[in-house]
Design a protein around this motif. Structure first.
Motif, PDB file in Angstrom:
ATOM      1  N   GLU A   1       6.452  -2.772  -8.307  1.00  0.00           N
ATOM      2  CA  GLU A   1       6.386  -1.235  -7.815  1.00  0.00           C
ATOM      3  C   GLU A   1       7.684  -0.802  -7.912  1.00  0.00           C
ATOM      4  O   GLU A   1       7.834   0.380  -8.313  1.00  0.00           O
ATOM      5  CB  GLU A   1       5.501  -1.234  -6.514  1.00  0.00           C
ATOM      6  CG  GLU A   1       4.315  -1.447  -6.264  1.00  0.00           C
ATOM      7  CD  GLU A   1       3.598  -0.377  -7.252  1.00  0.00           C
ATOM      8  OE1 GLU A   1       3.821   0.717  -7.370  1.00  0.00           O
ATOM      9  OE2 GLU A   1       2.658  -0.848  -8.106  1.00  0.00           O
TER      10      GLU A   1
ATOM     11  N   ASP B   1       0.674  -1.186  -0.045  1.00  0.00           N
ATOM     12  CA  ASP B   1       0.018  -0.058  -0.073  1.00  0.00           C
ATOM     13  C   ASP B   1       0.899   1.331  -0.197  1.00  0.00           C
ATOM     14  O   ASP B   1       0.694   2.375  -0.943  1.00  0.00           O
ATOM     15  CB  ASP B   1      -0.967   0.025   1.340  1.00  0.00           C
ATOM     16  CG  ASP B   1      -1.961  -0.940   1.020  1.00  0.00           C
ATOM     17  OD1 ASP B   1      -2.012  -1.646   0.134  1.00  0.00           O
ATOM     18  OD2 ASP B   1      -2.874  -0.983   2.237  1.00  0.00           O
ATOM     19  N   ALA B   2       1.802   1.294   0.851  1.00  0.00           N
ATOM     20  CA  ALA B   2       2.889   2.591   1.276  1.00  0.00           C
ATOM     21  C   ALA B   2       3.434   2.804  -0.316  1.00  0.00           C
ATOM     22  O   ALA B   2       3.395   3.877  -0.795  1.00  0.00           O
ATOM     23  CB  ALA B   2       3.668   2.292   1.977  1.00  0.00           C
TER      24      ALA B   2
ATOM     25  N   GLN C   1       2.646   1.852  -3.431  1.00  0.00           N
ATOM     26  CA  GLN C   1       1.670   2.102  -4.390  1.00  0.00           C
ATOM     27  C   GLN C   1       1.391   3.670  -4.301  1.00  0.00           C
ATOM     28  O   GLN C   1       0.905   4.492  -5.195  1.00  0.00           O
ATOM     29  CB  GLN C   1       0.513   1.480  -4.181  1.00  0.00           C
ATOM     30  CG  GLN C   1       0.771  -0.055  -5.027  1.00  0.00           C
ATOM     31  CD  GLN C   1      -0.557  -0.941  -4.438  1.00  0.00           C
ATOM     32  OE1 GLN C   1      -1.447  -0.650  -3.733  1.00  0.00           O
ATOM     33  NE2 GLN C   1      -0.599  -2.102  -5.207  1.00  0.00           N
ATOM     34  N   LYS C   2       1.652   4.342  -3.023  1.00  0.00           N
ATOM     35  CA  LYS C   2       1.241   5.584  -3.085  1.00  0.00           C
ATOM     36  C   LYS C   2       2.694   6.550  -3.165  1.00  0.00           C
ATOM     37  O   LYS C   2       2.536   7.781  -3.426  1.00  0.00           O
ATOM     38  CB  LYS C   2       0.816   6.186  -1.487  1.00  0.00           C
ATOM     39  CG  LYS C   2      -0.594   5.475  -1.121  1.00  0.00           C
ATOM     40  CD  LYS C   2      -1.065   5.898  -0.086  1.00  0.00           C
ATOM     41  CE  LYS C   2      -2.372   5.180   0.557  1.00  0.00           C
ATOM     42  NZ  LYS C   2      -2.277   4.180   1.283  1.00  0.00           N
TER      43      LYS C   2
END
Ligand SMILES: C[S@@+](CC[C@H](N)C(=O)[O-])C[C@H]1O[C@@H](n2cnc3c(N)ncnc32)[C@H](O)[C@@H]1O
Length: 219
Positions: free
Chosen positions: A149, A121-122, A124-125
């Motif tokens: 990523e 999640d981190a 992807q941001k």
């Protein structure tokens, strides 16, 4: 031609001659982790030295550490890049992150930020082309996602590394799904295949520790 298999005596020879500082740091940091009941699944001393060589070679400044544990790889990388650089370290477990932050504060290492939550999640941001070096060393089922990523997050000429590329010696075996390592080994096999065949990556598995996949990215 096959190289020389690494036995305990040769491992000690390498560490004694090249990685005593890495061993001393590991012993210091592992003491707090062991007291907290954490697993000893960090990179090994000679892997730490190897990563340090690469970071210096490419003059890395921005580093992403995927999987903090008690902060050993983060500390090694922070010291390798110097005070002008910074390390972002991603950790799912609040307990692991707490021990890592205590270790880093105790050592006076200011240039590591430990962020908690799912690493994917981190990542992807985060913005494209943000890092010079990325070390992947968290949950194995996500390794191929972390690689995808990482290829977006790494700068042109940057380096991506992944630990456990030899999957505890099981990487070339055909496992059945009753083997407790089946999911992880299968995931690392897929990661290695992607690493080997990704056109933007020029890499290899280096047989140190449990194997480190390492490659330079051309964009
Ligand atoms: C092998 S250890 C990392 C060791 C560290 N790189 C070192 O060498 O010092 C893997 C760490 O990844 C964390 N982890 C597992 N799944 C994760 C996830 N989905 N997101 C972030 N961290 C995760 C674990 O809690 C563990 O602390």
């Amino acid at each position: 031609m096959k190289g020389t298999p690494l036995n305990d005596q040769l491992f000690e020879y390498i560490v004694h001659n090249f990685a005593e500082n890495e061993r001393t740091l590991l012993e210091h940091m592992a003491a707090r982790a062991q007291a907290a009941g954490m697993p000893m699944i960090m990179i090994s001393e000679e892997q730490a030295r190897f990563v340090g060589v690469f970071l210096r070679a490419i003059k890395a400044r921005r580093v992403l550490d995927v999987g903090t544990l008690f902060g050993y790889s983060a500390a090694i990388m922070a010291r390798s890049i110097g005070a002008e650089g910074d390390v972002i370290s991603l950790e799912f477990s609040e307990k692991h992150a707490l021990v890592a932050r205590e270790n880093l504060a105790d050592l006076g290492i200011p240039n590591v930020t430990v962020r908690t939550g799912p690493a994917l999640d981190a990542m992807q941001k985060m913005a494209d082309n943000s890092f010079d070096f990325i070390l992947i060393d968290a949950d194995k089922p996500n390794y191929s996602n972390y690689l995808k990523e990482s290829l977006r997050l790494i700068k042109n000429g940057g380096v991506i590394a992944g630990d456990n590329a030899l999957a505890w010696g099981k990487i070339a075996s055909t496992l059945t799904n009753d083997d407790s390592d089946y999911a992880s080994v299968t995931a690392i096999q897929q990661f290695n295949q992607a690493f080997a065949h990704e056109g933007a990556l020029f890499g290899v598995i280096c047989a140190i520790g449990d194997g480190m996949a390492i490659g330079v990215v051309s964009k």
